[in-house]
Scaffold this active site. Structure first.
Site, short mmCIF file in Angstrom:
data_model
loop_
_atom_site.label_atom_id
_atom_site.label_comp_id
_atom_site.label_asym_id
_atom_site.label_seq_id
_atom_site.Cartn_x
_atom_site.Cartn_y
_atom_site.Cartn_z
N ASP A 37 -39.53 8.62 -18.20
CA ASP A 37 -38.41 8.05 -17.43
C ASP A 37 -38.74 8.32 -15.97
O ASP A 37 -38.71 9.48 -15.53
CB ASP A 37 -37.09 8.73 -17.85
CG ASP A 37 -35.89 8.12 -17.12
OD1 ASP A 37 -36.09 7.53 -16.03
OD2 ASP A 37 -34.77 8.24 -17.64
N SER A 81 -41.08 -6.87 -4.47
CA SER A 81 -40.38 -8.12 -4.77
C SER A 81 -40.22 -8.89 -3.47
O SER A 81 -40.29 -8.29 -2.38
CB SER A 81 -39.00 -7.79 -5.34
OG SER A 81 -38.15 -8.91 -5.31
N TYR A 96 -30.67 -3.67 -5.12
CA TYR A 96 -32.06 -3.91 -5.53
C TYR A 96 -32.92 -4.17 -4.30
O TYR A 96 -34.00 -3.59 -4.15
CB TYR A 96 -32.10 -5.10 -6.49
CG TYR A 96 -33.47 -5.52 -6.95
CD1 TYR A 96 -34.22 -4.73 -7.83
CD2 TYR A 96 -34.03 -6.74 -6.55
CE1 TYR A 96 -35.48 -5.14 -8.27
CE2 TYR A 96 -35.27 -7.16 -6.99
CZ TYR A 96 -36.00 -6.35 -7.86
OH TYR A 96 -37.23 -6.76 -8.30
N ALA A 101 -32.32 -3.29 -1.27
CA ALA A 101 -32.43 -2.04 -0.51
C ALA A 101 -33.51 -1.14 -1.11
O ALA A 101 -34.34 -0.56 -0.40
CB ALA A 101 -31.09 -1.32 -0.49
N LYS A 103 -36.08 -2.04 -2.95
CA LYS A 103 -37.41 -2.63 -2.77
C LYS A 103 -37.83 -2.55 -1.29
O LYS A 103 -39.02 -2.38 -1.00
CB LYS A 103 -37.43 -4.08 -3.28
CG LYS A 103 -37.28 -4.20 -4.80
CD LYS A 103 -38.43 -3.53 -5.56
CE LYS A 103 -38.47 -3.88 -7.04
NZ LYS A 103 -39.50 -3.12 -7.79
N1 LIG Z 1 -39.05 -10.58 -13.08
C1 LIG Z 1 -38.88 -10.88 -11.81
O1 LIG Z 1 -38.32 -11.96 -11.46
C2 LIG Z 1 -39.39 -9.97 -10.75
C3 LIG Z 1 -39.44 -10.44 -9.43
C4 LIG Z 1 -39.88 -9.59 -8.43
C5 LIG Z 1 -40.27 -8.31 -8.73
N2 LIG Z 1 -40.22 -7.87 -10.02
C6 LIG Z 1 -40.60 -6.47 -10.27
O2 LIG Z 1 -41.63 -6.45 -11.23
C7 LIG Z 1 -41.58 -5.21 -11.95
C8 LIG Z 1 -41.62 -5.50 -13.44
O3 LIG Z 1 -40.47 -6.27 -13.75
P1 LIG Z 1 -40.35 -7.18 -15.06
O4 LIG Z 1 -39.91 -8.51 -14.62
O5 LIG Z 1 -41.55 -7.04 -15.91
O6 LIG Z 1 -39.08 -6.46 -15.72
P2 LIG Z 1 -38.81 -5.97 -17.22
O7 LIG Z 1 -39.32 -6.98 -18.17
O8 LIG Z 1 -37.36 -5.61 -17.26
O9 LIG Z 1 -39.68 -4.66 -17.33
C9 LIG Z 1 -39.33 -3.51 -16.60
C10 LIG Z 1 -40.18 -2.35 -17.07
O10 LIG Z 1 -39.75 -1.18 -16.38
C11 LIG Z 1 -39.48 -0.15 -17.31
N3 LIG Z 1 -38.44 0.74 -16.83
C12 LIG Z 1 -37.15 0.43 -16.47
N4 LIG Z 1 -36.49 1.55 -16.15
C13 LIG Z 1 -37.35 2.59 -16.31
C14 LIG Z 1 -37.27 3.98 -16.14
N5 LIG Z 1 -36.14 4.58 -15.76
N6 LIG Z 1 -38.36 4.74 -16.42
C15 LIG Z 1 -39.51 4.16 -16.83
N7 LIG Z 1 -39.66 2.85 -16.99
C16 LIG Z 1 -38.59 2.06 -16.74
C17 LIG Z 1 -39.06 -0.89 -18.59
O11 LIG Z 1 -39.33 -0.11 -19.75
P3 LIG Z 1 -38.26 0.79 -20.55
O12 LIG Z 1 -36.97 0.04 -20.59
O13 LIG Z 1 -38.94 0.95 -21.88
O14 LIG Z 1 -38.18 2.07 -19.80
C18 LIG Z 1 -40.02 -2.07 -18.55
O15 LIG Z 1 -41.26 -1.70 -19.10
C19 LIG Z 1 -40.29 -4.52 -11.49
O16 LIG Z 1 -40.60 -3.53 -10.54
C20 LIG Z 1 -39.49 -5.63 -10.86
O17 LIG Z 1 -38.59 -5.16 -9.89
C21 LIG Z 1 -39.80 -8.66 -11.03
#
Ligand SMILES: NC(=O)c1ccc[n+]([C@@H]2O[C@H](COP(=O)([O-])OP(=O)(O)OC[C@H]3O[C@@H](n4cnc5c(N)ncnc54)[C@H](OP(=O)(O)O)[C@@H]3O)[C@@H](O)[C@H]2O)c1
Length: 266
Positions: free
Chosen positions: A62, A141, A154, A156, A158
């Site tokens: 975590d 992001s 969010y 803030a 990032k």
């Molecule tokens: N999708 C978008 O549109 C988008 C756009 C811009 C940036 N991003 C960034 O890209 C990254 C990946 O996002 P994604 O779209 O792949 O989201 P996602 O599918 O929700 O995956 C998020 C990952 O983070 C892990 N996570 C969440 N809280 C956690 C915690 N407290 N400790 C450890 N792991 C944690 C989750 O695993 P568990 O739940 O198993 O812990 C999961 O593996 C993020 O940083 C996000 O802000 C995404």
């Protein structure tokens, strides 16, 4: 094959962009350490990574807990002896107007996952990355560079990541450690369904037009190529690239682009 036998610590590896990163790095023969909270999902990702030619160690973590982050790094070094790359990808978003927030703890938690989690992992990995002249990747992001309605907390968090890693890049440059910051636009993943709503619980549905936005696989490809080339920043959409310049001369137009993107869900 820039990541062949490269020891990569990857947070947020259980799903979405992190899972895609794990698969693609495994295809290059990377030695992965997969971190997230959901151990079962991580084991499934690890099995797929081994199938694809990589090594994979699962460390349930975590990232909001500093001791977990320290242990993640210690277990990596115990298994592989060194660290070449740290990818801070774990993240959590929100989908609510600030005035509707019922409990401010939600915004504090967003800061803990996105900013503090990245900072803790980086702190414990840095001494090892200096030995290997390694790579740090921060998955931020577009919300790290612009205001986005419904994303105050969010954005803030990032922005905090962005400031932290922009500063760290300068500090570690002489040690040969590179810092690549990725600024994805909308990406199709479960993140939007998991985004915190006004009540602090996951939204439960995805308001985006998923067929009109980047896939997690494409996003992972851009991140891996950019990290391999030790790029400073990875801006992933034309509107974000254009928005950078537009912000200097007509910032109100950038606000409108952000507002329309949220309203249209693409
Ligand atoms: N999708 C978008 O549109 C988008 C756009 C811009 C940036 N991003 C960034 O890209 C990254 C990946 O996002 P994604 O779209 O792949 O989201 P996602 O599918 O929700 O995956 C998020 C990952 O983070 C892990 N996570 C969440 N809280 C956690 C915690 N407290 N400790 C450890 N792991 C944690 C989750 O695993 P568990 O739940 O198993 O812990 C999961 O593996 C993020 O940083 C996000 O802000 C995404």
């Amino acid at each position: 094959m820039d990541f062949k036998k490269n020891v990569v610590v990857l947070t947020g590896a259980s799903t979405g962009i992190g899972e895609a990163l794990a698969h693609q790095l495994a295809e290059q023969g990377a030695w992965l350490v997969l971190a997230a909270r959901n151990a079962e999902k991580l084991e499934a990702v690890a099995a797929e990574c081994r199938e694809r030619g990589g090594r994979a160690l699962v460390v349930p973590t975590d990232v909001t807990i500093e001791d977990d982050c320290r242990e993640l790094i210690e277990r990596t070094v115990a298994e592989y002896g060194h660290i070449d790359t740290l990818i801070n990808n774990a993240g959590l978003s929100m989908w609510m107007k600030f005035e509707d927030v019922e409990d401010l703890a939600s915004l504090e938690y967003l800061m803990r996952v996105n900013y503090f989690g990245s900072m803790y992992c980086t702190y414990y990995a840095l001494p090892y990355l200096k030995i290997t002249r390694g790579r740090i990747v921060a998955v931020a992001s577009v919300a790290a560079r612009a205001g986005i309605p419904t994303r105050t907390g969010y954005s803030a968090a990032k922005h905090a990541m962005d400031g932290f890693f922009e500063s760290l890049r300068i500090e570690v440059a002489d040690a040969g450690v590179s810092v690549t910051i990725a600024y994805p636009d909308f990406v199709a993943s479960g993140m939007h369904t998991r985004s915190l709503g006004a009540d602090g619980k996951p939204l439960g549905h995805n308001p985006l037009q998923v067929d009109k936005i980047m896939t997690s696989e494409e996003c992972a490809r851009i991140i891996i190529k950019g990290a391999a080339e030790r790029k400073r920043q990875l801006i992933m959409s034309n509107r974000a690239r254009f928005g950078q310049w537009l912000k200097l001369i007509a910032p109100g137009m950038v606000d409108n682009i952000a507002k329309k993107a949220i309203e249209k869900g693409k």
